[in-house]
Design a protein around this motif. Structure first.
Motif, PDB file in Angstrom:
ATOM      1  N   MET A 191       0.825  -1.210   0.000  1.00  0.00           N
ATOM      2  CA  MET A 191       0.000   0.000   0.000  1.00  0.00           C
ATOM      3  C   MET A 191       0.860   1.261   0.000  1.00  0.00           C
ATOM      4  N   GLU A 192       2.002   1.179   0.636  1.00  0.00           N
ATOM      5  CA  GLU A 192       2.914   2.329   0.590  1.00  0.00           C
ATOM      6  C   GLU A 192       3.409   2.547  -0.829  1.00  0.00           C
ATOM      7  N   ILE A 193       3.782   1.467  -1.472  1.00  0.00           N
ATOM      8  CA  ILE A 193       4.310   1.583  -2.843  1.00  0.00           C
ATOM      9  C   ILE A 193       3.234   2.121  -3.782  1.00  0.00           C
ATOM     10  N   GLU A 194       2.035   1.586  -3.648  1.00  0.00           N
ATOM     11  CA  GLU A 194       0.973   1.993  -4.574  1.00  0.00           C
ATOM     12  C   GLU A 194       0.258   3.268  -4.132  1.00  0.00           C
ATOM     13  N   ASN A 195       0.579   3.816  -2.989  1.00  0.00           N
ATOM     14  CA  ASN A 195      -0.150   4.974  -2.460  1.00  0.00           C
ATOM     15  C   ASN A 195      -1.653   4.680  -2.429  1.00  0.00           C
ATOM     16  N   GLY A 196      -1.994   3.639  -1.677  1.00  0.00           N
ATOM     17  CA  GLY A 196      -3.361   3.139  -1.685  1.00  0.00           C
ATOM     18  C   GLY A 196      -4.428   4.129  -1.243  1.00  0.00           C
ATOM     19  N   PHE A 197      -4.058   5.082  -0.393  1.00  0.00           N
ATOM     20  CA  PHE A 197      -5.094   5.903   0.240  1.00  0.00           C
ATOM     21  C   PHE A 197      -4.878   7.392  -0.008  1.00  0.00           C
ATOM     22  N   GLU A 248     -12.002  -7.942  -4.604  1.00  0.00           N
ATOM     23  CA  GLU A 248     -13.121  -6.996  -4.645  1.00  0.00           C
ATOM     24  C   GLU A 248     -14.215  -7.395  -3.665  1.00  0.00           C
ATOM     25  N   TYR A 304     -11.408   3.649  -5.205  1.00  0.00           N
ATOM     26  CA  TYR A 304     -11.038   2.245  -4.968  1.00  0.00           C
ATOM     27  C   TYR A 304      -9.855   1.739  -5.779  1.00  0.00           C
ATOM     28  N   HIS A 305      -9.527   2.363  -6.899  1.00  0.00           N
ATOM     29  CA  HIS A 305      -8.528   1.735  -7.753  1.00  0.00           C
ATOM     30  C   HIS A 305      -7.145   1.676  -7.122  1.00  0.00           C
ATOM     31  N   SER A 306      -6.761   2.712  -6.378  1.00  0.00           N
ATOM     32  CA  SER A 306      -5.442   2.660  -5.749  1.00  0.00           C
ATOM     33  C   SER A 306      -5.423   1.590  -4.659  1.00  0.00           C
ATOM     34  N   LEU A 339      -7.219  -1.176  -4.755  1.00  0.00           N
ATOM     35  CA  LEU A 339      -7.159  -2.458  -5.463  1.00  0.00           C
ATOM     36  C   LEU A 339      -5.744  -2.726  -5.978  1.00  0.00           C
ATOM     37  N   ARG A 340      -5.084  -1.669  -6.455  1.00  0.00           N
ATOM     38  CA  ARG A 340      -3.700  -1.872  -6.928  1.00  0.00           C
ATOM     39  C   ARG A 340      -2.806  -2.310  -5.774  1.00  0.00           C
ATOM     40  N   LEU A 386      -0.920  -5.832  -5.564  1.00  0.00           N
ATOM     41  CA  LEU A 386       0.543  -5.875  -5.407  1.00  0.00           C
ATOM     42  C   LEU A 386       0.908  -6.743  -4.197  1.00  0.00           C
ATOM     43  N   ARG A 433       2.055   3.950 -11.801  1.00  0.00           N
ATOM     44  CA  ARG A 433       3.350   3.664 -11.179  1.00  0.00           C
ATOM     45  C   ARG A 433       4.330   3.129 -12.211  1.00  0.00           C
ATOM     46  N   TRP A 485       6.896   8.449  -9.660  1.00  0.00           N
ATOM     47  CA  TRP A 485       5.931   7.836  -8.739  1.00  0.00           C
ATOM     48  C   TRP A 485       6.628   7.611  -7.408  1.00  0.00           C
ATOM     49  N   THR A 526       6.280   7.306  -2.985  1.00  0.00           N
ATOM     50  CA  THR A 526       5.384   7.096  -1.848  1.00  0.00           C
ATOM     51  C   THR A 526       5.099   8.435  -1.186  1.00  0.00           C
ATOM     52  N   MET A 568       1.777   8.481   3.704  1.00  0.00           N
ATOM     53  CA  MET A 568       1.285   7.110   3.510  1.00  0.00           C
ATOM     54  C   MET A 568       1.711   6.149   4.626  1.00  0.00           C
ATOM     55  N   VAL A 580      -1.251   3.898   6.439  1.00  0.00           N
ATOM     56  CA  VAL A 580      -1.490   2.464   6.258  1.00  0.00           C
ATOM     57  C   VAL A 580      -1.278   1.684   7.554  1.00  0.00           C
ATOM     58  N   GLU A 607      -8.997   9.897 -10.126  1.00  0.00           N
ATOM     59  CA  GLU A 607      -9.751   8.645  -9.924  1.00  0.00           C
ATOM     60  C   GLU A 607     -10.859   8.835  -8.889  1.00  0.00           C
ATOM     61  N   VAL A 647     -17.076  -0.648  -3.967  1.00  0.00           N
ATOM     62  CA  VAL A 647     -16.007  -1.126  -4.856  1.00  0.00           C
ATOM     63  C   VAL A 647     -16.593  -1.750  -6.133  1.00  0.00           C
TER      64      VAL A 647
END
Ligand code: FES
Ligand code: FES
Lengths: 154, 1032
Positions: free
Chosen positions: A87-93, A122, A135-137, A139-140, A144, B278, B285, B287, B291, B295, B917, B952
């Motif tokens: 989640m850190e890598i993808e910046n989930g939030f 999902e 939601y997409h971040s 889900l990514r 991951l 990413r 890209w 972090t 974040m 998390v 998004e 979702v």
């Protein structure tokens, strides 16, 4: 008083106390969030014996001798640690208020199902509302995490 | 509440007979209580006494639904997947779903002819429901005996998943030698009473499968089903989707005639587009700095603060839409032990009014309440229970007044007044100044006219963190910490209310768990401040969702009547627009919203003649104000649908139509104002023309596919009239470069943008930076975090301060190193000397000691137009949507989004992508599922059970976002605002896609599935293509 374990530590809760209220109001454990109080947003998600449930729907009598894990205990879970990284890598939030709940729902999934397909990811998130990300971040990040778990298994 | 755990079923039965309520998983009760049911005095847990688990086709009543969902029970497992969400299903039990009487599973259980085993004997599901005696022990399902019975299950709700049931239908059919030999059909769920469709079954039994008249069958079922109307769907809708669903499920989806589609555009050469992801972004890209804490659940929001001795605050709301206050008696509440402060209007020393535009909203109501969420009093007590009790002891005597329930009615003569100033809040008119003759001639010269009234919803912001925070005495004044969007303005408004100098008030507004405009106005701060002041103690207060729904601001609903005429070649010549909007009880920023809508009245097009009028009315329907998009998105919905409709009439594709009408680059804006360079409309059109979205794509067998586009055109900043200024600073403290910026982090990525902008400019690492934000004591006033102005404020602040700051750092380093500063440079971690071939700096930032802030003050770029509010800077985009219209339910599903954006250079890629998004899906909500209807001044939805934000499963399968980042060579204005672009053109893209699918442009959002069904029904009636021609 009902005995249970909160993030590995013995704890006590009144039989008729709602778990989310106990956490946020009684003991000040505010890492777990509240967003609706009726089971419809998932902000309060915690693990009961490893399975995600809504802390706003569960009272003390329902967790007797149970192991409750909140976001505070996430790093004790192997799947939780992978998920955090992903989640850190993808910046989930974005605002992050949904994160404690989302992270627990996904950790519950990844703990029992190390290679969930996209549909399972999902479905696991159906109970978690996020207003910021679309939601997409998230889900990514979840995908991951799954892929990272796949890699460690190889 | 008493919890009595019985040791035997007998004891349980006894407790239940004397008023105890049996509970197994308990997952449904909270919802029922929120809907007004009184919680029982006693719970009788029975989960440990009833059977659990699945044996063959017998299921213990205590089996959690999530277990059944994965158990491969015919029909039932599929049905379970549609009940609530997995986390709730882990608590909910099969017995509970049945005993509740409204469970979604009931139709499936009826179709499975389940036998219910109870402590009082065995019975059928319908028998149990008629006389629910005894405790349910188990259910045995009995699928039709056949080696492969056909079965169908469909739950229709308000969104794609985790929704209350509007109606669920289940059917099972066996066929022998081509004839229907066995049949069970059932409907029910939610408000629809469970029912087995015996007549339809009798009619079908024995018929040859191929010979069944399906139209007749649908009509028979519709006649037989009894279903109620509710606030969200009609009885007729319920009947028709259940009938259609059963027929399609057992006999296949009906054949439908072809429909007319939008012409596909010719591909134009692609402009340069940065793929935002990413993998494509690589080093860009990163972090986000916020974040790691987010998390891990380690970020402390302002509503998370807990301290010993901290009091709990609660607010007493009016609970009625319109009434005079005759008396407020707080004596009993004050006398309650544990209560530390009770405040009413009598405690307000200053101005009892706030509002960003004008101060018509009382901090605590004195003489009148104007909506159900109006605050009348507030209490602070030692805990939540005492505070709640105290609220119930406050006695307010009201005299109810007639309720103004509708904007149109509000403006009629003789309608009661919400405010003494009249119900018309503002009226905005502009146009090209044609004479009557020119106007008439313009209309006489058009070849095609489209006239429509577009309706947009009262959307709720739905930030996940509801309004709240804490306040405490600090020095001679107060510290107030509550999620917000402009601390300095909150401070100013609070100083007026408290009659306290601003210097004595410190306001902290970050971090905030989402805002979207809904925390721009004051929310709980006045009550918090008054309570902390009166009690002399720290007080926290956090609205429950139910209270937030009732009290919080919403998006202004609009009724946009638009009449547009073009010539035969598609050149739009003339347009007439009349807008009606409401702000509910108080103005807040609604006048600005209306003005902004009016400013976008011709969109990004050149229209020679137009007239526009907009009116804003007070009503007693809640209260409205700022919401991401701020009126522009509402108007874009109208104009972008008009464009597609006219294109259809002219035989043009959507891109060609728009190309013919684009405003000339560099020409004045709609009000005649100068606008900034870097207009990127042609590029956005080109990107849309070349999109893969126009290619055919797969949908489910009961769906129709459609593609639509719309252009984004969004003014940035507050406009000409409001003050729009910012302060910014850079300093070095304790080895970190501080970016001093009084904006707020609400999730949009302010901190990431600050880190990115400062590090890019100075050459240091992102990690060398520390953002000081959202605190009036430590951060300068950078203006509001609204109107997509944050990006510019950050960029310009860095541009202004970085050179002097850099000089200061290098100067300091030169002193220490005893060399010339022009031989030095900033690198990640500190300072290095040119020519030194090493990654490690020769001085760290900490070695430099502290450097005092280098500050700048600047204005957001504006035009000099002052007759009305006009924007100078615009951002551009093109939004494309692929949708699927469900032929059974009429529901629209977004399959894919693609968005091209042109908002200048992207500062932080992840944040920018997130804004797009999130915006797209938030606007998807307003287009498909979100609305806050009022009935007699009371909101119909009270919480997330009936207010449907996208889940979702509502989010599209794919989202692709690109950025065209170039600026014109001489453009000095840097990055444009990204915050509002995402929501800007979603509704028209979806509506145009629906029209591509079914030839009908939905003009009311959220799009009513019932309307869609009615339109589709009309196709089957006129089933040849020639009659379809007339519909475009
Ligand atoms: S607070 Fe528990 S689900 Fe929303
Ligand atoms: S990130 Fe804000 S609600 Fe999910």
């Amino acid at each position: 008083m009902i005995q249970f374990k909160l993030n590995g530590v013995p704890a006590q809760i009144a039989a008729d106390a709602m778990l989310v209220t106990y956490l946020r109001e009684d003991i000040g454990a505010t890492a777990t969030k509240i967003g609706c109080d009726i089971g419809r947003c998932g902000a309060c998600t915690v693990l009961r014996d490893g399975a995600p449930i809504n802390a706003c729907l569960v009272m003390g009598w329902q967790i007797e001798h149970a192991e409750i894990t909140t976001i505070t205990g996430l790093e004790t879970q192997p799947a939780g640690r992978v998920l955090i990284k992903a989640m850190e890598i993808e910046n989930g939030f974005q605002c992050g208020y949904c994160a404690p709940g989302v992270m627990m729902s996904l950790t519950g999934l990844l703990s029992v199902e190390s290679l969930p397909d996209d549909a399972m990811i999902e479905e696991a998130l159906e109970g978690n509302i996020c207003r910021c990300t679309g939601y997409h971040s998230i889900l990514r990040g979840a995908r991951l995490a799954r892929d990272m778990m796949k890699d460690t298994r190889r | 509440m008493k919890i009595t755990r019985p040791d035997s079923l007998k004891e349980a039965a006894k407790l239940i007979a004397t008023g105890g309520v049996a509970v197994a998983g308990g997952s449904g009760f909270q919802l029922e209580f929120s809907q007004g049911q009184t919680p029982p005095a006693q719970y009788v847990p029975i989960g440990h006494l009833i059977p659990k688990g699945i044996q063959g086709l017998t299921l213990g009543a205590g089996t959690p639904l999530e277990e059944i969902r994965h158990a491969n029970i015919p029909l039932l497992s599929k049905a379970c997947a549609d009940v609530a969400a997995p986390n709730v299903r882990r608590l909910a039990t099969l017995g509970g779903n049945l005993a509740w009487g409204k469970g979604c599973l009931i139709p499936a259980l009826i179709a499975l002819d389940a036998v219910v085993e109870t402590t009082e004997g065995a019975m059928s599901v319908l028998e149990y429901l008629k006389a629910p005696f005894g405790i349910i022990l188990s259910l045995t399902v009995r699928p039709l005996e056949d080696n492969k019975p056909k079965s169908t299950w469909r739950k229709v709700g308000l969104r794609q998943a985790f929704t209350a049931s509007i109606i669920a239908s289940a059917g099972m059919m066996s066929v022998k030698h081509g004839q229907i030999s066995g049949l069970r059909l059932a409907v029910g769920g939610g408000a629809t009473p469970p029912q087995r469709l015996y007549d339809a079954e009798a009619w079908l039994l024995g018929q040859t499968l191929e010979d069944v008249d399906l139209t007749d069958l649908r009509h028979r079922m519709r006649a037989e089903i009894s279903a109620p109307d509710c606030a969200f769907r009609t009885a007729s809708y319920r009947k028709r989707v259940a009938a259609a669903g059963l027929v399609a499920g057992l006999f296949g989806a009906p054949d439908v005639p072809l429909h007319k589609t939008t012409r596909r555009p010719t591909k134009m050469p692609l402009p340069e587009l940065t793929e935002l992801s990413r993998s494509a972004g690589q080093k860009r890209w990163q972090t986000r700095p916020d974040m790691p804490a987010k998390v891990r659940g380690k970020l402390l929001y302002l509503t998370d603060k807990r301290e010993a001795q901290m009091l709990v605050g609660r607010i007493l709301r009016a609970g009625r839409p319109h009434a005079r206050i005759l008396a407020i008696d707080t004596s009993k509440a004050e006398a309650l032990s544990g209560v530390k402060a009770v405040v009413t209007h009598r405690d307000i020393k200053g101005l009892n009014g706030f509002g960003i535009v004008f101060q018509d909203q009382p901090a605590l109501c004195a003489d009148k309440v104007r909506y159900t969420g109006d605050p009348v009093a507030a209490v602070a007590a030692i805990d939540e229970a005492t505070a709640s009790k105290a609220l119930s002891l406050i006695k307010v005597t009201y005299e109810d007044l007639p309720v103004v329930t509708e904007a149109r009615a509000a403006l009629m003569p003789d309608t009661p007044l919400v405010h003494e100033t009249g119900n018309l809040v503002t009226e905005v008119s502009h146009g090209r100044g044609d004479t009557e003759l020119e106007w008439t001639e313009a209309w006489a010269n058009v070849a095609h006219i489209v006239e429509e009234t577009y309706v947009t919803p009262r959307q709720m912001h739905g930030f996940m963190e509801t309004e709240g925070g804490w306040a405490a005495p600090e020095g001679a004044g107060l510290l107030i910490c509550a999620g917000g969007q402009h601390g300095a303005r909150d401070q100013m408004q609070l100083s007026r209310i408290l009659d306290m100098p601003t210097e004595n008030l410190r306001v902290i507004t970050s971090p905030t768990g989402g805002a979207f405009g809904g925390k721009d106005e004051l929310t709980v701060q006045p009550a918090l401040a008054l309570l902390a002041q009166k009690s002399g103690q720290a007080v926290r207060l956090h609205l429950s969702r139910a209270e937030s729904v009732q009290a919080g601001t919403k998006r202004n609903p609009m009724w946009i009547k638009m009449k547009t005429g073009c010539d035969a070649k598609g050149k739009v010549i003339v347009q007439d627009v009349d807008v009606l909007s409401e702000c509910g009880a108080y103005a807040s920023l609604s006048p600005g919203v209306l003005e902004t809508a009016m400013e976008h009245v011709v969109g990004p097009y050149a229209i020679a003649h137009y007239r526009a009028r907009g009116r804003l009315a007070y009503t007693n329907n809640g209260t409205c104000g700022a919401f991401r998009g701020f009126g522009a998105n509402q108007m874009t919905y109208a104009i972008e649908c008009q464009m597609d409709r006219l294109a259809g009439l002219c035989g043009l594709d959507p891109v060609d139509m728009r190309r013919r009408n684009l405003r000339a680059l560099g020409s004045p804006g709609v009000l005649g104002q100068a606008v900034a360079p870097t207009e990127r409309l042609p590029e956005m059109l080109a990107a849309a023309s070349a999109s893969r979205m126009w290619q055919p794509f797969a949908v489910k067998e009961d769906e129709w596919a459609g593609v639509g586009m719309a252009l984004n055109y969004q003014g940035n900043g507050l406009g000409t009239i409001p003050e729009d200024e910012a302060d910014f600073g850079l300093a070095l403290k304790d080895g970190k470069i501080q970016a001093l910026c009084g904006l707020d982090e609400m999730g949009q990525g302010l901190i990431a943008s600050l880190h990115a902008a400062v590090s890019d400019k100075l050459g240091c690492d992102r990690a060398d930076i520390y953002a000081v934000i959202g605190d009036t004591k430590h951060a300068p006033d950078s203006g509001s975090t609204t109107a997509a102005r944050g990006g510019y404020v950050v960029w310009r602040g860095v541009e202004e301060t970085a050179p002097a700051f850099q000089a200061a750092l290098l100067g300091r380093a030169a002193q220490i190193l005893n060399c010339a500063s022009d031989t030095l440079a900033i690198v990640p971690g500190g300072i290095t000397k040119f020519g030194l071939n090493t990654q490690t700096p020769c001085l760290t930032f900490a070695d430099l000691g502290d450097v005092a802030p280098v500050q700048a003050h600047y204005l957001f770029p504006k035009t000099n137009y002052t007759k009305g509010n006009a924007r100078f800077i615009f951002a551009f985009g093109a939004t494309l949507a692929r949708i699927a219209v469900n032929r059974i339910t009429g529901m629209v599903r977004v399959v894919d989004f693609e968005m091209h954006t042109a908002a200048g250079p992207v500062m932080d890629m992840a944040s920018y992508l997130g804004q797009m998004e999130g915006g797209l899906v938030q606007a998807l909500g307003a287009t498909l599922t979100e609305d806050m209807p009022y009935h007699a001044g009371h909101p119909v939805a009270r919480n997330f059970d009936s207010y449907m934000m996208p889940n979702v499963k509502d989010a599209p399968e794919h989202i692709r976002v690109t950025a065209h980042e170039s600026l014109d060579p001489e453009d000095p204005f840097g990055p444009r605002g990204a915050g509002e672009l995402g929501v800007g053109a979603v509704a028209p893209a979806i509506a145009n896609a629906v029209a591509d699918a079914i030839g009908f442009w939905p003009a009311i959002t959220p799009i009513s599935p019932e309307t869609i069904l009615t339109v589709m029904d009309s196709f089957t009636e006129m089933d040849n293509l020639t009659t379809m021609e007339g519909r475009a």
